[in-house]
Design an enzyme around this catalytic site. Sequence first.
Site, PDB file in Angstrom:
ATOM      1  N   LYS A  50       0.845  -1.194   0.000  1.00 14.11           N
ATOM      2  CA  LYS A  50       0.000   0.000   0.000  1.00 14.11           C
ATOM      3  C   LYS A  50       0.885   1.250   0.000  1.00 14.11           C
ATOM      4  O   LYS A  50       1.992   1.201   0.500  1.00 14.11           O
ATOM      5  CB  LYS A  50      -0.910   0.004   1.238  1.00 14.11           C
ATOM      6  CG  LYS A  50      -1.746  -1.260   1.432  1.00 14.11           C
ATOM      7  CD  LYS A  50      -2.847  -1.384   0.420  1.00 14.11           C
ATOM      8  CE  LYS A  50      -3.712  -2.619   0.708  1.00 14.11           C
ATOM      9  NZ  LYS A  50      -4.821  -2.772  -0.227  1.00 14.11           N
ATOM     10  N   SER A  54      -7.681 -12.124   3.530  1.00 16.83           N
ATOM     11  CA  SER A  54      -7.111 -10.795   3.321  1.00 16.83           C
ATOM     12  C   SER A  54      -8.217  -9.756   3.385  1.00 16.83           C
ATOM     13  O   SER A  54      -9.299  -9.961   2.838  1.00 16.83           O
ATOM     14  CB  SER A  54      -6.406 -10.736   1.956  1.00 16.83           C
ATOM     15  OG  SER A  54      -5.913  -9.447   1.690  1.00 16.83           O
ATOM     16  N   HIS A  78      -6.600 -13.293  -7.659  1.00 23.11           N
ATOM     17  CA  HIS A  78      -7.439 -12.318  -6.963  1.00 23.11           C
ATOM     18  C   HIS A  78      -8.842 -12.375  -7.547  1.00 23.11           C
ATOM     19  O   HIS A  78      -9.017 -12.628  -8.738  1.00 23.11           O
ATOM     20  CB  HIS A  78      -6.856 -10.906  -7.094  1.00 23.11           C
ATOM     21  CG  HIS A  78      -7.447  -9.947  -6.101  1.00 23.11           C
ATOM     22  ND1 HIS A  78      -8.683  -9.365  -6.276  1.00 23.11           N
ATOM     23  CD2 HIS A  78      -6.978  -9.478  -4.920  1.00 23.11           C
ATOM     24  CE1 HIS A  78      -8.946  -8.583  -5.242  1.00 23.11           C
ATOM     25  NE2 HIS A  78      -7.938  -8.643  -4.399  1.00 23.11           N
TER      26      HIS A  78
END
Length: 477
Positions: free
Chosen positions: A175, A379, A294
């Site tokens: 991030k 997550s 993902h």
Amino acid sequence: MSPQTETKASVGFKAGVKEYKLTYYTPEYQTKDTDILAAFRVTPQPGVPPEEAGAAVAAESSTGTWTTVWTDGLTSLDRYKGRCYRIERVVGEKDQYIAYVAYPLDLFEEGSVTNMFTSIVGNVFGFKALRALRLEDLRIPPAYVKTFQGPPHGIQVERDKLNKYGRPLLGCTIKPKLGLSAKNYGRAVYECLRGGLDFTKDDENVNSQPFMRWRDRFLFCAEALYKAQAETGEIKGHYLNATAGTCEEMIKRAVFARELGVPIVMHDYLTGGFTANTSLAHYCRDNGLLLHIHRAMHAVIDRQKNHGIHFRVLAKALRMSGGDHIHSGTVVGKLEGERDITLGFVDLLRDDFVEQDRSRGIYFTQDWVSLPGVLPVASGGIHVWHMPALTEIFGDDSVLQFGGGTLGHPWGNAPGAVANRVALEACVQARNEGRDLAQEGNEIIREACKWSPELAAACEVWKEIVFNFAAVDVLDK
């Protein structure tokens, strides 16, 4: 009357519209071991009987159309049609039913999730006779499972490649997800891996933007990975997102990752598509790359209880298409995920054989006939105080991924990674000693804080962070 018309009439053709249930509702049908079975949550329009609604789903997702056609006489509908063989009312819901449909295996191309979904969840979801429609579960017969490669490597091969056993794997999403330069991005990767994480990860929307082109990111991340490996003596990985605008570009990025010698790449399988995902999975097996998946866009499809596709179906489809990891929710974090439902599809990802269990949302017994398993990835909004619950819920064969829960540490990225690794090792040791993580979890973390200042600092920062919102998708009562 023309000769052609006479021919049609002579074989019994009668133009017009007839009710679907006359042909496609067959409660006497005995399902075959080779049938694909589907459980649909059906909400009919007012005035439409449930039998007609269920039959319409079977028809429109297989051989039927809105009117009788003379070419029906040129094939065997009994061989190829879908059949609604059972309907049950959903307890506690008005005008909702579970319609069970059986599809002959010959309707589907071998090894193609794309073709399977085009039929089963195609135009039927826009059918006017239905107010809403949701695919709750699929039974994939072994005969069809065996036409798929599945995950490039699977759980055991991944552990052997990484030489890591007896605990969940630890990861971190870098991030901020967008805006970093490639060099600063690589620095963050290095610090997290040096601190004790097994993996770091590209966020799902990091592809190749003006602020950080993919080739630069791959190079700096590979440098970070090798430096961290040299310092720690552990094998490390970074999920390099190969998702791209074309399949050709995606494979080009995967080829470059292989040339760099990194162990794993990543794909956004729903936005990228099943054809692209299966192509990448085949490349990864042939070239020794692990594949992280993902599920960006999944909640658009699966979050509403009465319309769409349940994630357990998307999870099964991913295991068939191919992936070694997939995000599965956390139960305890910031994202949607009710415990029993989540554990149901986690078992469908990992286990060879899963029994029907409606208490966990599993409508059909599923035999994967040795198709490799997929590691579930927890997550989203998790931190060190969640570690006991995550270890207890997901067990060893999982990836626990802390983005903000690593990079948000007051002392920096490496101490954040240390805090997570210490918390995990403490929980695994306590579990192995017979302690109850569900009951003693907070005490176990506090004990570890006494000898880890990094963990103590993390616990202080996140001691009051909770996400107390009811799940939208819950089990029927």
